[in-house]
Design an enzyme around this catalytic site. Structure first.
Site, PDB file in Angstrom:
ATOM      1  N   ASN A  33       0.696  -1.089  -0.529  1.00 36.51           N
ATOM      2  CA  ASN A  33       0.042   0.141   0.093  1.00 36.51           C
ATOM      3  C   ASN A  33       1.271   1.211   0.338  1.00 36.51           C
ATOM      4  OD1 ASN A  33      -1.792   2.379   0.469  1.00 36.51           O
ATOM      5  ND2 ASN A  33      -1.755   1.470   2.724  1.00 36.51           N
ATOM      6  N   TRP A  34       1.073   1.773  -0.919  1.00 42.26           N
ATOM      7  CA  TRP A  34       1.538   2.737  -1.297  1.00 42.26           C
ATOM      8  C   TRP A  34       1.720   4.190  -0.521  1.00 42.26           C
ATOM      9  CZ3 TRP A  34       4.692   3.203  -6.910  1.00 42.26           C
ATOM     10  CH2 TRP A  34       5.461   1.345  -6.733  1.00 42.26           C
ATOM     11  N   LYS A  35       0.199   4.447  -0.131  1.00 43.29           N
ATOM     12  CA  LYS A  35      -0.396   5.651   0.175  1.00 43.29           C
ATOM     13  C   LYS A  35       0.525   6.928  -0.662  1.00 43.29           C
ATOM     14  CE  LYS A  35      -0.536   2.798   4.848  1.00 43.29           C
ATOM     15  NZ  LYS A  35       0.112   3.637   6.156  1.00 43.29           N
TER      16      LYS A  35
ATOM     17  N   GLY B  83       2.500  -0.662   3.955  1.00 42.72           N
ATOM     18  CA  GLY B  83       3.313   0.146   4.091  1.00 42.72           C
ATOM     19  C   GLY B  83       4.778   0.624   3.987  1.00 42.72           C
TER      20      GLY B  83
ATOM     21  N   GLY C   6       1.958   2.376  10.974  1.00 41.80           N
ATOM     22  CA  GLY C   6       3.206   3.266  10.779  1.00 41.80           C
ATOM     23  C   GLY C   6       3.954   3.769  11.291  1.00 41.80           C
TER      24      GLY C   6
ATOM     25  N   GLU D 229      -5.710  -4.264  10.252  1.00 46.21           N
ATOM     26  CA  GLU D 229      -5.106  -3.185  10.478  1.00 46.21           C
ATOM     27  C   GLU D 229      -5.172  -3.058  11.649  1.00 46.21           C
ATOM     28  OE1 GLU D 229      -2.835  -2.329   6.918  1.00 46.21           O
ATOM     29  OE2 GLU D 229      -4.395  -1.046   6.890  1.00 46.21           O
TER      30      GLU D 229
ATOM     31  N   SER E 254       2.683  -2.097  10.081  1.00 46.42           N
ATOM     32  CA  SER E 254       4.411  -2.370  10.673  1.00 46.42           C
ATOM     33  C   SER E 254       5.393  -3.683  10.554  1.00 46.42           C
ATOM     34  CB  SER E 254       4.784  -1.649  12.317  1.00 46.42           C
ATOM     35  OG  SER E 254       4.744  -0.585  11.959  1.00 46.42           O
TER      36      SER E 254
ATOM     37  N   GLU F  45      -6.425   5.185   7.652  1.00 48.59           N
ATOM     38  CA  GLU F  45      -5.993   6.567   7.355  1.00 48.59           C
ATOM     39  C   GLU F  45      -7.500   7.844   6.085  1.00 48.59           C
ATOM     40  OE1 GLU F  45      -2.757   5.555   5.257  1.00 48.59           O
ATOM     41  OE2 GLU F  45      -1.647   5.560   7.006  1.00 48.59           O
TER      42      GLU F  45
ATOM     43  N   HIS G 124      -9.278   1.900   4.798  1.00 42.93           N
ATOM     44  CA  HIS G 124      -8.304   2.507   5.067  1.00 42.93           C
ATOM     45  C   HIS G 124      -8.225   3.056   6.756  1.00 42.93           C
ATOM     46  CE1 HIS G 124      -3.983   2.812   6.471  1.00 42.93           C
ATOM     47  NE2 HIS G 124      -3.821   1.972   5.698  1.00 42.93           N
TER      48      HIS G 124
HETATM   49  P1  PGA Z   1       2.551   0.076   7.704  1.00 42.63           P
HETATM   50  O1  PGA Z   1       1.274   0.480   6.969  1.00 42.63           O
HETATM   51  O2  PGA Z   1       3.313  -1.043   6.790  1.00 42.63           O
HETATM   52  O3  PGA Z   1       3.336   1.441   7.266  1.00 42.63           O
HETATM   53  O4  PGA Z   1       2.584   0.214   8.860  1.00 42.63           O
HETATM   54  C1  PGA Z   1       0.615  -0.467   6.605  1.00 42.63           C
HETATM   55  C2  PGA Z   1      -0.916  -0.327   6.131  1.00 42.63           C
HETATM   56  O5  PGA Z   1      -1.403   1.107   6.493  1.00 42.63           O
HETATM   57  O6  PGA Z   1      -1.413  -0.343   4.807  1.00 42.63           O
END
Ligand code: PGA
Length: 257
Positions: free
Chosen positions: A13-15, A238, A177, A171, A217, A101, A99
Site C-alpha cells: 500500500n504505497w499511500k 505500507g 506506520g 490493521e 508495520s 487513514e 483504510h
Molecule cells: P505500515 O502501513 O506497514 O507502514 O504500518 C500499513 C498500512 O497502512 O496498510
C-alpha cells in the site's frame, strides 16, 4: 497461512508516495530481484494517478496493480473522485477500501465503506476491506466488538458468491506506520475472530476460503512469524513496500515451501 484453502496475498500500500517516474524505477529494480513467487500473489496498490504508469511498468512481471480508494457513486458531480468503473476500465483488479487513514482523515464511516464495497463488487473489482481498532479501543477491551461491527457493516448485503472476491485486512490502527507491530498472537487472534465472524454470516466453506491479511508495520524481520499464524494469509504493507529489497524479503517469507 493455509494455502490449501485460500490464496496468500502480499500487497503493498504505497499511500501518497512515489511519482509516475519513481513507479517505473521501483518496477525496474524489483524486476531484478523478484523471485518466482509460487506460493503467493503479489499486489501493489498505488495512488490513482500512477495506475497507468504502474500497469505499464509491472506488465511483464507477476505483479498485480491495485488502487487505494474508490468512490461509491457510478458517475456524476463528485469533483476529484474516481469511480469503480474507471478503475476497472484501466485494468485494475483490487482496491483497498476503508483504510484507517481514510476513516481518520477523510471522514469514511462503516456506512460509506459498505457502499464502496458494493460499488467495487458491482464493477468486478476485488475489495480489500480494512478493519482495525485504535489503541484506546484495545485498552478498553472492545477490540472484538468493534471488529465484529466493522466486518458486519462492511459486508452487509454482500452475497456469498460476491464475498469470494473480497479480501479482509486486519490493521490495528496503533500498529500502522508506528513501528509497533502487533505480536503474532495478537494479530492471529483477531484474524481468527474475523474468520469466525464470517463463518457465522456465510458458513464454514466460505469462511475457510477467504484471504485475511495482517497490516501494521509488517517488515522483513517479523513477516515470517506473523504469516505462520494459521489465519493470517498475507500482508498489507505500507513503509516496507516502498523499498524493493524489503518488499521482496516479505514475499520470500510468504513463499517458503
Ligand atoms: P505500515 O502501513 O506497514 O507502514 O504500518 C500499513 C498500512 O497502512 O496498510
Amino acid at each position: 497461512m493455509n494455502r490449501r484453502y485460500r490464496k496468500t496475498i502480499i500487497a503493498g500500500n504505497w499511500k501518497m508516495n512515489k511519482t509516475a517516474s519513481e513507479t517505473k524505477q521501483f518496477a525496474d529494480e524489483l524486476k531484478t530481484i523478484l523471485p518466482r513467487a509460487k506460493w503467493c500473489d503479489v499486489l501493489v496498490c498505488v495512488p490513482s494517478v500512477n495506475i497507468p504508469a504502474a500497469l505499464r511498468a509491472f506488465k511483464d512481471m507477476r505483479v498485480t496493480v491495485g488502487a487505494e480508494n474508490v468512490f461509491y457513486e457510478k458517475n456524476g458531480a463528485y469533483t476529484g473522485e474516481v469511480s469503480a468503473d474507471m478503475l476497472k476500465d484501466l485494468g485494475v483488479k483490487y482496491v483497498i477500501i476503508g483504510h484507517s487513514e481514510r476513516r481518520q482523515y477523510f471522514g469514511e464511516t462503516d456506512i460509506t465503506v459498505n457502499k464502496k464495497v458494493h460499488a467495487a463488487l458491482e464493477a468486478g473489482l476485488h475489495p480489500i476491506v480494512c478493519v482495525g481498532e485504535s489503541l484506546e479501543q484495545r485498552e478498553l477491551g472492545v477490540t472484538m466488538d468493534l471488529i465484529s461491527l466493522q466486518v458486519k457493516s462492511a459486508l452487509a448485503g454482500v452475497s456469498a458468491e460476491k464475498l469470494r472476491k473480497c479480501v479482509i485486512a486486519y490493521e490495528p490502527v496503533w500498529a500502522i506506520g508506528t513501528g509497533r507491530t502487533a505480536t503474532p498472537e495478537q494479530a492471529g487472534e483477531v484474524c481468527t475472530f474475523i474468520r469466525a465472524t464470517i463463518r457465522h454470516m456465510y458458513g464454514a466453506r466460505i469462511a475457510r476460503s477467504i484471504t485475511i491479511q495482517y497490516g501494521g508495520s509488517m517488515n522483513p524481520g517479523n513477516a515470517a512469524e506473523l504469516l505462520a499464524q494459521p489465519d493470517i494469509d498475507g500482508g498489507l504493507i505500507g513503509g516496507a513496500a516502498l523499498k524493493p529489497d524489503q518488499f521482496v524479503a516479505i514475499i520470500n517469507a510468504a513463499n517458503q515451501e
